[in-house]
Design a protein around this motif. Structure first.
Motif, PDB file in Angstrom:
ATOM      1  N   ASP A 228      43.883  32.004  40.084  1.00 37.31           N
ATOM      2  CA  ASP A 228      44.544  33.272  40.430  1.00 37.31           C
ATOM      3  C   ASP A 228      43.556  34.404  40.141  1.00 37.31           C
ATOM      4  OD1 ASP A 228      46.216  35.312  41.020  1.00 37.31           O
ATOM      5  OD2 ASP A 228      47.627  34.965  39.375  1.00 37.31           O
ATOM      6  N   VAL A 229      42.668  34.665  41.092  1.00 39.74           N
ATOM      7  CA  VAL A 229      41.593  35.629  40.895  1.00 39.74           C
ATOM      8  C   VAL A 229      41.829  36.906  41.693  1.00 39.74           C
ATOM      9  CG1 VAL A 229      39.101  36.037  41.102  1.00 39.74           C
ATOM     10  CG2 VAL A 229      39.959  33.753  40.501  1.00 39.74           C
ATOM     11  N   PHE A 230      42.280  36.782  42.937  1.00 38.54           N
ATOM     12  CA  PHE A 230      42.450  37.929  43.824  1.00 38.54           C
ATOM     13  C   PHE A 230      43.921  38.115  44.179  1.00 38.54           C
ATOM     14  CE2 PHE A 230      38.068  36.544  44.537  1.00 38.54           C
ATOM     15  CZ  PHE A 230      37.382  37.746  44.408  1.00 38.54           C
ATOM     16  N   PRO A 231      44.326  39.339  44.527  1.00 33.66           N
ATOM     17  CA  PRO A 231      45.733  39.602  44.867  1.00 33.66           C
ATOM     18  C   PRO A 231      46.111  39.002  46.213  1.00 33.66           C
ATOM     19  CG  PRO A 231      44.400  41.572  45.215  1.00 33.66           C
ATOM     20  CD  PRO A 231      43.511  40.571  44.555  1.00 33.66           C
ATOM     21  N   LEU A 232      47.411  38.787  46.394  1.00 35.54           N
ATOM     22  CA  LEU A 232      47.912  38.146  47.607  1.00 35.54           C
ATOM     23  C   LEU A 232      48.239  39.140  48.711  1.00 35.54           C
ATOM     24  CD1 LEU A 232      50.374  35.541  46.032  1.00 35.54           C
ATOM     25  CD2 LEU A 232      48.187  35.062  47.113  1.00 35.54           C
ATOM     26  N   ARG A 233      48.449  40.410  48.376  1.00 35.23           N
ATOM     27  CA  ARG A 233      48.941  41.352  49.375  1.00 35.23           C
ATOM     28  C   ARG A 233      48.458  42.771  49.082  1.00 35.23           C
ATOM     29  NH1 ARG A 233      53.951  41.087  50.611  1.00 35.23           N
ATOM     30  NH2 ARG A 233      54.195  43.309  51.021  1.00 35.23           N
ATOM     31  N   ASP A 234      48.611  43.630  50.089  1.00 41.64           N
ATOM     32  CA  ASP A 234      48.302  45.064  50.009  1.00 41.64           C
ATOM     33  C   ASP A 234      46.807  45.322  49.824  1.00 41.64           C
ATOM     34  OD1 ASP A 234      50.948  45.699  50.384  1.00 41.64           O
ATOM     35  OD2 ASP A 234      51.382  45.716  48.231  1.00 41.64           O
ATOM     36  N   ILE A 235      46.447  46.565  50.056  1.00 41.48           N
ATOM     37  CA  ILE A 235      45.048  46.959  49.975  1.00 41.48           C
ATOM     38  C   ILE A 235      44.733  47.680  48.665  1.00 41.48           C
ATOM     39  CG2 ILE A 235      45.122  49.276  50.994  1.00 41.48           C
ATOM     40  CD1 ILE A 235      42.803  48.274  52.832  1.00 41.48           C
ATOM     41  N   ILE A 236      45.776  48.111  47.966  1.00 46.80           N
ATOM     42  CA  ILE A 236      45.622  48.702  46.630  1.00 46.80           C
ATOM     43  C   ILE A 236      46.808  48.266  45.771  1.00 46.80           C
ATOM     44  CG2 ILE A 236      44.256  50.737  47.301  1.00 46.80           C
ATOM     45  CD1 ILE A 236      46.849  52.346  47.371  1.00 46.80           C
ATOM     46  N   SER A 237      46.675  48.418  44.456  1.00 54.37           N
ATOM     47  CA  SER A 237      47.756  48.044  43.544  1.00 54.37           C
ATOM     48  C   SER A 237      48.843  49.114  43.529  1.00 54.37           C
ATOM     49  CB  SER A 237      47.199  47.856  42.126  1.00 54.37           C
ATOM     50  OG  SER A 237      46.248  46.813  42.086  1.00 54.37           O
ATOM     51  N   ASP A 238      50.017  48.740  43.024  1.00 54.75           N
ATOM     52  CA  ASP A 238      51.137  49.680  42.962  1.00 54.75           C
ATOM     53  C   ASP A 238      50.855  50.851  42.025  1.00 54.75           C
ATOM     54  OD1 ASP A 238      52.537  48.076  44.723  1.00 54.75           O
ATOM     55  OD2 ASP A 238      53.518  46.931  43.133  1.00 54.75           O
TER      56      ASP A 238
END
Length: 349
Positions: free
Chosen positions: A184-194
């Motif tokens: 689990d290294v990279f995020p699954l969705r969106d281009i920036i964090s919430d």
């Protein structure tokens, strides 16, 4: 040249109308339109494929709605008018860049496209820059070392990468590095964090790069082979010409021959392809990549609008993309003259 540009601009009009007409005609025969989907939602049957499957029955009156209510629903979406009238009204609106209003989002299609542009532009600009910054030096090195071990190995690697579809590579990267079966290294969705707004400036940069790493790898890998081989072949063709042999016979160094004489001529097909590549990088392959990585861009918008039969968005985005593509092609032709003044458009019929 001005006469040629004027002719090309005039030719854009029938081309654009032809593309829109073909798509409009296809849309008329696609089941599960917005009226059917709305009726299906009212009856609690869901949307999308379920609505499409009951489309014919709904129009035969099996929906439980009387004809007056059914005609009212058609009027809301403009389907009470003949198809040819709706087409010409659409052309009139498009002529003044009025792309209509989305059935699903209840928002202007123009505003909707503009709101989705940042994500697609981000992916497109990075894909374009990385592709050219990697491929041009690599292609030159391969041309200079044609037939060497480096040339063979690099060709093998980039061709293997080219053979892997971008969406397959994207899914594979998610499985391995997106919290799938491995890391689990990279995020699954969106281009920036919430919480992006609360981050410091350098944390924002890192967060942004963290999010676009996997989508960019998926987009770039397939583009490397074409541009690298184009660069290599272009330089090889120039290196084998007589003027290069003459320059070498005069005692010029290899670097001077390569970068002073060969570089300018070999770069002509690469430079002139900039506009098409720049525009194409925004949209080519972005549909599947944006869908896989849940990126809210034009690719995902186009996919959802087709699935949900949001016809104003389908036609509006098609008009926007086609117009961009036609202007990119015209700009490519103009760049030929800028880069190589020997080309005369007066002779082009």
């Amino acid at each position: 040249m001005l006469a040629y540009i004027l002719r090309r601009l005039l030719l854009m009009i029938p081309t654009l109308i032809g593309v829109l007409l073909l798509t409009f005609v296809v849309i008329q025969f696609v089941p599960g339109g917005p009226v059917e989907q709305l009726i299906s939602q009212i009856q609690g049957h869901g949307t999308g494929g379920e609505a499409a499957g009951t489309a014919t029955g709904l129009y035969r009156g099996d929906s439980g709605l009387d004809n007056e209510k059914l005609e009212k629903l058609k009027e809301i979406y403009g389907f009470d008018k003949p198809a040819y009238q709706r087409f010409f009204e659409m052309l009139g609106n498009f002529a003044v860049f009025d792309l209509g209003e989305s059935y699903i989002y209840q928002q202007s299609v123009t505003e909707l496209i503009i709101s989705k542009l940042p994500v697609s532009i981000t992916l497109g600009v990075w894909t374009f820059l990385i592709t050219y910054l990697v491929c041009i030096p690599l292609g030159i090195s391969k041309a200079v070392r044609d037939g060497s071990t480096f040339d063979v190995l690099s060709s093998t690697i980039i061709l293997v990468g080219y053979a892997i579809p971008g969406f397959v590579l994207g899914i594979t990267l998610l499985v391995f590095f997106g919290g799938g079966s491995f890391w689990d290294v990279f995020p699954l969705r969106d281009i920036i964090s919430d919480n992006w707004a609360q981050l410091s400036w350098y944390e924002k940069i890192l967060d942004y790069l963290w999010h676009i790493t996997l989508p960019l790898i998926s987009l770039v890998i397939g583009s490397l082979a074409i541009m690298t081989m184009l660069t290599k072949n272009s330089f090889l063709e120039e290196i084998r010409k007589q003027y290069v042999l003459t320059a070498r016979a005069k005692g010029l160094s290899e670097n001077k021959v390569l970068y002073k004489h060969v570089f300018r001529n070999a770069m002509i097909p690469l430079v002139t392809s900039f506009p098409a590549a720049f525009i194409g990088a925004f949209f080519t392959g972005s549909l599947l990549i944006e869908t896989i990585f849940s990126l809210d861009g034009l690719g995902l918008l186009g996919y959802e609008s087709v699935v949900r039969r949001d016809y104003p968005v389908v036609m509006g985005s098609l008009y926007f993309f086609t117009l961009l593509g036609l202007f990119a092609k015209l700009l490519t032709d103009i760049l030929y003259v800028v880069v190589d003044p020997r080309i005369q458009f007066e002779s082009v019929k």
